[in-house]
Design an enzyme around this catalytic site. Structure first.
Site, PDB file in Angstrom:
ATOM      1  N   SER A 169     -20.129  31.362 -48.834  1.00 45.64           N
ATOM      2  CA  SER A 169     -19.814  31.749 -47.452  1.00 45.64           C
ATOM      3  C   SER A 169     -21.085  32.221 -46.745  1.00 45.64           C
ATOM      4  CB  SER A 169     -18.718  32.822 -47.469  1.00 45.64           C
ATOM      5  OG  SER A 169     -18.229  33.079 -46.183  1.00 45.64           O
ATOM      6  N   ASP A 234      -9.813  25.392 -45.501  1.00 42.42           N
ATOM      7  CA  ASP A 234     -10.540  26.630 -45.220  1.00 42.42           C
ATOM      8  C   ASP A 234     -10.227  27.116 -43.806  1.00 42.42           C
ATOM      9  OD1 ASP A 234     -12.533  28.624 -44.687  1.00 42.42           O
ATOM     10  OD2 ASP A 234     -13.796  27.756 -46.249  1.00 42.42           O
ATOM     11  N   HIS A 263     -10.355  29.631 -47.884  1.00 40.71           N
ATOM     12  CA  HIS A 263     -11.706  30.191 -47.951  1.00 40.71           C
ATOM     13  C   HIS A 263     -11.907  31.064 -49.184  1.00 40.71           C
ATOM     14  CE1 HIS A 263     -15.582  31.124 -46.194  1.00 40.71           C
ATOM     15  NE2 HIS A 263     -15.366  32.414 -46.406  1.00 40.71           N
TER      16      HIS A 263
END
Length: 286
Positions: A169, A234, A263
């Site tokens: 991320s 996501d 995610h």
């Protein structure tokens, strides 16, 4: 109008974008620290964890986690851990974690990851996270990973060809930046973002001068074998980010697109560890 709607343009014009504010709004949510370092008198620290860290191993296995501090070029003291997962490990993973977590919360995952794919793991907290000083910012992200890289190289004597850079991320931002400047054993980008503006305004088609985290501009400079991982559902960083990064990465290997994953749950799918084992233990060795 480069993909932006009239309302989005009005938002930008009425509230002139400041890169540091965009970065803070998009990325930085440091949690309350879930760990502490206990000094042993030799410059090394053992790890103590709060209940919120959710440690899933025994106290004895916690002895495999060595903590210490290093200082960045911007003057911030950052916390680092070296997790000895395997006595036969060829590679050490330099792991840049996602948002809203710290080293305490990541410690179980680090040990599980390294043990599963026969790697040691080096983790660090960004400025303003965990026990690290300073405040989180884009510039500090880059200085933080540079300090971690230097510590891994000098303190533990790990050569670049035996280092795997792993970013998750927001952690893909410093990972791509470092990988664009150094050749390493490999790079793993887990749920990467193209840039900050492209997350905030998904129709953005170009990189503006005030944009932050412009990984899409840096990825063509990455010369190490690179594995892309992204969930197709996501909800934070759209799957198109991972796919576009993959298309522009010169040495991208077969990616892992996890069907149905969001995610924060990619690691729960069996394909995650299967692909990592194949990449690290087969493709990189051969």
């Amino acid at each position: 109008m480069n993909g932006l709607s009239i309302s989005e343009w009005c938002c930008l014009l009425c509230c002139p974008p400041c890169p540091s504010r965009i970065a803070a709004k998009l990325a930085f949510i440091p949690p309350e620290p879930t760990y502490d370092f206990l000094a042993d008198g030799s410059g090394k620290y053992s790890l103590t964890l709060s209940e919120r860290a959710e440690w899933q191993f025994s106290e004895r296995e916690k002895e495999n986690v060595e903590g210490f501090y290093t200082r960045t070029s911007r003057g911030n003291k950052i916390a680092c851990v070296f997790v000895r997962c395997s006595s036969t490990a060829r590679f050490t993973i330099l792991f840049s974690h996602g948002n809203a977590v710290d080293l305490g919360q990541m410690s179980t995952f680090y040990l599980n990851l390294g043990s599963s794919i026969n790697c040691n793991v080096f983790g660090y907290d960004y400025s303003g996270y965990g026990l690290s000083g300073g405040k989180p910012s884009e510039k500090n992200l880059y200085a933080d990973i540079d300090a971690a890289w230097l510590a891994l190289r000098t303190r533990y004597g790990i050569s670049p060809e035996n280092i795997i850079l792993y970013g998750q991320s927001i952690g893909t931002v410093p990972t791509v930046d470092l990988a664009s400047r150094y050749e390493v054993g490999a790079v793993i980008l887990h749920s990467p973002l193209m840039s900050g503006m492209r997350v905030a305004f998904p129709k953005t088609k170009r990189t503006w001068f005030f944009d932050v985290f412009p990984s899409i501009e840096k990825i063509p400079k990455v010369t190490s074998p690179t594995l892309l991982i992204h969930g197709t559902e996501d909800e934070i960083i759209d799957f198109t980010h991972g796919r576009t990064i993959f298309e522009r990465c010169p040495r991208a290997v077969e990616p892992l697109w996890v069907e149905g994953a969001g995610h924060n749950d990619v690691e729960l799918f069996p394909a995650y560890f299967e692909r990592l084992k194949q990449f690290v233990n087969v493709e990189l060795v051969n």
